[in-house]
Write a protein that holds these residues in place. Sequence first.
Motif, PDB file in Angstrom:
ATOM      1  N   THR A 170     -94.020  31.002 -67.931  1.00 10.94           N
ATOM      2  CA  THR A 170     -93.470  30.147 -66.705  1.00 10.94           C
ATOM      3  C   THR A 170     -93.197  30.941 -65.401  1.00 10.94           C
ATOM      4  O   THR A 170     -92.749  31.762 -65.069  1.00 10.94           O
ATOM      5  CB  THR A 170     -91.910  29.770 -67.374  1.00 10.94           C
ATOM      6  OG1 THR A 170     -91.185  30.455 -67.934  1.00 10.94           O
ATOM      7  CG2 THR A 170     -92.333  28.449 -68.679  1.00 10.94           C
ATOM      8  N   ALA A 186     -89.299  22.082 -67.108  1.00  6.96           N
ATOM      9  CA  ALA A 186     -90.370  21.261 -66.118  1.00  6.96           C
ATOM     10  C   ALA A 186     -91.927  21.869 -65.964  1.00  6.96           C
ATOM     11  O   ALA A 186     -92.084  20.630 -65.326  1.00  6.96           O
ATOM     12  CB  ALA A 186     -89.328  20.149 -65.833  1.00  6.96           C
ATOM     13  N   ASP A 187     -91.385  22.854 -65.831  1.00 12.17           N
ATOM     14  CA  ASP A 187     -92.255  22.992 -64.706  1.00 12.17           C
ATOM     15  C   ASP A 187     -93.970  23.332 -65.338  1.00 12.17           C
ATOM     16  O   ASP A 187     -95.123  23.595 -65.241  1.00 12.17           O
ATOM     17  CB  ASP A 187     -92.618  24.514 -63.554  1.00 12.17           C
ATOM     18  CG  ASP A 187     -91.796  25.909 -64.688  1.00 12.17           C
ATOM     19  OD1 ASP A 187     -91.365  25.656 -65.265  1.00 12.17           O
ATOM     20  OD2 ASP A 187     -92.976  26.845 -64.887  1.00 12.17           O
ATOM     21  N   ALA A 189     -93.930  21.601 -68.165  1.00 11.64           N
ATOM     22  CA  ALA A 189     -94.183  20.268 -69.071  1.00 11.64           C
ATOM     23  C   ALA A 189     -95.556  19.701 -69.503  1.00 11.64           C
ATOM     24  O   ALA A 189     -95.743  19.284 -70.488  1.00 11.64           O
ATOM     25  CB  ALA A 189     -92.544  19.429 -69.082  1.00 11.64           C
ATOM     26  N   GLU A 190     -96.147  19.058 -68.405  1.00 11.41           N
ATOM     27  CA  GLU A 190     -97.235  18.583 -68.027  1.00 11.41           C
ATOM     28  C   GLU A 190     -98.523  19.275 -69.439  1.00 11.41           C
ATOM     29  O   GLU A 190     -99.667  18.469 -69.825  1.00 11.41           O
ATOM     30  CB  GLU A 190     -97.756  18.191 -66.751  1.00 11.41           C
ATOM     31  CG  GLU A 190     -98.302  16.429 -66.715  1.00 11.41           C
ATOM     32  CD  GLU A 190     -98.845  16.467 -65.373  1.00 11.41           C
ATOM     33  OE1 GLU A 190     -99.871  16.485 -64.833  1.00 11.41           O
ATOM     34  OE2 GLU A 190     -97.805  15.772 -64.703  1.00 11.41           O
ATOM     35  N   ARG A 191     -97.862  20.477 -68.619  1.00  8.18           N
ATOM     36  CA  ARG A 191     -99.217  21.120 -69.231  1.00  8.18           C
ATOM     37  C   ARG A 191     -99.367  21.575 -70.898  1.00  8.18           C
ATOM     38  O   ARG A 191    -100.146  21.510 -71.582  1.00  8.18           O
ATOM     39  CB  ARG A 191     -99.154  22.466 -68.454  1.00  8.18           C
ATOM     40  CG  ARG A 191    -100.307  23.859 -68.831  1.00  8.18           C
ATOM     41  CD  ARG A 191    -101.410  23.364 -68.016  1.00  8.18           C
ATOM     42  NE  ARG A 191    -102.777  24.256 -68.334  1.00  8.18           N
ATOM     43  CZ  ARG A 191    -103.709  24.617 -69.106  1.00  8.18           C
ATOM     44  NH1 ARG A 191    -103.972  24.174 -69.151  1.00  8.18           N
ATOM     45  NH2 ARG A 191    -104.346  25.189 -68.872  1.00  8.18           N
ATOM     46  N   GLU A 193     -98.224  19.456 -72.672  1.00 10.40           N
ATOM     47  CA  GLU A 193     -97.850  18.364 -73.434  1.00 10.40           C
ATOM     48  C   GLU A 193     -99.722  17.987 -73.394  1.00 10.40           C
ATOM     49  O   GLU A 193    -100.762  17.800 -74.402  1.00 10.40           O
ATOM     50  CB  GLU A 193     -98.088  17.020 -72.991  1.00 10.40           C
ATOM     51  CG  GLU A 193     -96.104  16.114 -73.254  1.00 10.40           C
ATOM     52  CD  GLU A 193     -96.641  16.656 -74.371  1.00 10.40           C
ATOM     53  OE1 GLU A 193     -97.192  15.761 -75.282  1.00 10.40           O
ATOM     54  OE2 GLU A 193     -95.351  17.098 -74.516  1.00 10.40           O
ATOM     55  N   GLU A 194    -100.557  18.341 -72.659  1.00 12.38           N
ATOM     56  CA  GLU A 194    -102.215  18.517 -72.456  1.00 12.38           C
ATOM     57  C   GLU A 194    -102.749  18.737 -73.893  1.00 12.38           C
ATOM     58  O   GLU A 194    -103.578  18.906 -74.304  1.00 12.38           O
ATOM     59  CB  GLU A 194    -102.981  18.631 -71.381  1.00 12.38           C
ATOM     60  CG  GLU A 194    -103.709  19.121 -70.497  1.00 12.38           C
ATOM     61  CD  GLU A 194    -104.299  20.108 -69.332  1.00 12.38           C
ATOM     62  OE1 GLU A 194    -105.522  20.158 -69.619  1.00 12.38           O
ATOM     63  OE2 GLU A 194    -103.227  19.988 -68.657  1.00 12.38           O
ATOM     64  N   LYS A 196    -101.040  20.946 -76.184  1.00 17.03           N
ATOM     65  CA  LYS A 196    -101.020  20.477 -77.232  1.00 17.03           C
ATOM     66  C   LYS A 196    -102.351  18.986 -77.899  1.00 17.03           C
ATOM     67  O   LYS A 196    -102.498  19.108 -79.433  1.00 17.03           O
ATOM     68  CB  LYS A 196     -98.920  19.384 -77.775  1.00 17.03           C
ATOM     69  CG  LYS A 196     -97.899  20.467 -77.946  1.00 17.03           C
ATOM     70  CD  LYS A 196     -96.543  19.205 -78.074  1.00 17.03           C
ATOM     71  CE  LYS A 196     -95.277  20.014 -78.354  1.00 17.03           C
ATOM     72  NZ  LYS A 196     -94.798  19.162 -78.371  1.00 17.03           N
TER      73      LYS A 196
END
Length: 675
Positions: A170, A186-187, A189-191, A193-194, A196
């Motif tokens: 992170t 937050a930095d 979060a998107e990665r 989800e992807e 997962k």
Amino acid sequence: MKNIAIADVRNFVLMGHTGSGKTALTDAFMFKMGMNDRLGSSDDGSSISDWDDDEKERKISILAKPFDGTFKTKGGKTTRMVFIDTPGYADFYGQVVAASAVADAGLVVIDAASGIQVGTNRGWRRCEDLNLPRGIVITGLDKDNTNFEETLQAIQDVWGSRCVPVVLPTADGGVCDVLSSADVPADVAERVEELKGSLVESAAETDDALIEKYLGGESLTAEEISNGLKGAVNAGLLVPVFVVMAKKDMGVDELLDGISRLFPSPCEREAKDADGEVVDCKPEAPMIAKVWRSVNDPFVGQLTFLRIYGGTLKSDSEILNVTEDQKERYGSVYLIRGKKQEGIEEAHAGDIVAIAKLKHTAINDTLGAMGSKRQMPAIAFPNPVMSYAVTAKTQGDEDKLGTALTRIADDDPTLSVVRNTETHEMIMSGMGDVHLDVTVKRLKRAHVEVNLSTPKVAYKETVTSMGEGHYKHKKQSGGRGQYGEVYLRVEPKQPDEEEWFVNNIVGGSIPSGFIPAIQKGLHSGMAKGAVAGYPVNNVKISVYDGSYHDVDSSEIAFKIAGERAMREGMRNAKPVLLEPIMTVKVMVPEHFMGDITGDLNHKRGRILGMGAEDGMQVITAEVPQAEMFQYCSQLRSMTGGRGSFEMEQARYETVPANVAQKIIAAAEKEKEDEE
Ligand SMILES: Nc1nc2c(ncn2[C@@H]2O[C@H](COP(=O)(O)OP(=O)(O)OP(=O)(O)O)[C@@H](O)[C@H]2O)c(=O)[nH]1
Ligand SMILES: [Mg+2]
């Protein structure tokens, strides 16, 4: 350890390039698990793993060392972690071979500042050969100019998209567990989800029922995902990628947690015996264990390291060395924590432990219950590639040298010690200069100082045509004289001829009673050689005439006559020297091909073939042994350590005349120096 079930044991091996951070990780693991009250470091000699004098001096690991500890996962489960720290330096690859043969998974360590290196590839290939489930650990992300996504991309470019991150670094210098982090920064979060999504897909793919559920849009339970991922790792379909900064205690918890969740237990990886039969991995099954390492410990004496595949090993008992058919007695069974041992009552299937003071047991032996005949397959160690002739510095220490060196070789499967019966030298062979240098230091600690020299080539002499030889030995000195005369022919022995000696004497010119004496002379002459002092091979000698004296002829006279006539016959029969020719297999990345083949040609080599194997170019050639003694170092410097080679003796061949002249001149000079 008694109350930890086999399902909660994880055996794994750390592997990777030298300096990638395996030992730093070992120290972090042991500190984290409370097995060491401080975080050791190989930098200041305080490492729990690199404690050996040579390791401290060189700041690299040299021996494979097992460690044993317990870790409580986030879910509250206690897992017993048994892992082996191995050396990344090429000379000590034998240690990696042994350790990986008894582990259930591999953890390949990659320094983000260096990426995939020669030692990384070596470790990966070993996992492939063994079908070993594995994970990757990226270290060094705290160093300047490193980037996680770039390192990951480089990994996926080589080993594919099955390498999926399960931990991410992170922005604040920490880490985030992709599947179980409650608080995702937050930095990333998107990665997260992807990733997962792709992990859940991997999990579903291992089980038809799960994939149906997944494709039907239902979400999988945490347990289903966990079991699915474990199955995917075990089948080699998923290689989880972790991030650790060991010295900052960052990512160590997540890594141990991941190992507990994702790596197989000893029972989840099928072990087969030497006949291919599956070994029953239960404590109540018959005991069967393999010896993968041995060491002479200054405090405990001979320590033998085992991996138990089936049954129970109780302390203070007897076992059978099945390989040697020898009964062995032993005392405690030990758990190993690097330098320290902890005595335990009993060990079970799946355990990696040690026992002391076995007398007849060596690396690769199988130990079993009394009466057992079953054996585990042997570990195939790489052949040594570099040799020196070794002599004791102090005359009279030769016996001590033989004993000390054999003792070291007993514990080191990639060190070989043989006495060459032709050159009479003691030859020590190993995996490279550093390996042999470490061996010399060990000898010094055993109070034997040695000199190393390039081994002599075991040349041989033979003939290529027929030659006549004659000698009359006649001496009159005081009383009884000496008399014997021999005529003979020397010629090449044909492959279908059995006898090297032919008695063609007719009419009794030499009485048959003297023939054995002549043969003795020929034997002695053949051992001494006629051209450059090397033993004579593949000749046929026919004695066809001669003369004797009733009073003065004797065995010794005919022996001398035979030997000298043979030497003359050899010289008249167009003698040549023969030299050992090695079959050499060189493995290098493609862009080194030109340099390597050019060098082999320069070494009087003959290229037999080229091809690709495991992404490397493989060159097969035949090269005279005389040109190969330094090849290990030469190949490393030509390829920056990326090349490797194997060799074995193929046959003997005639030495070209220009080379032979030099050998003959050297032999003559040596003879003059001796005289
Ligand atoms: N900055 C930084 N340094 C590290 C990290 N991990 C290890 N090091 C340092 O890298 C050097 C080599 O680390 P080791 O753990 O001894 O490497 P190794 O993989 O055991 O090397 P071999 O035993 O030779 O195979 C040491 O100076 C460590 O302190 C890391 O994550 N970050
Ligand atoms: Mg190390």
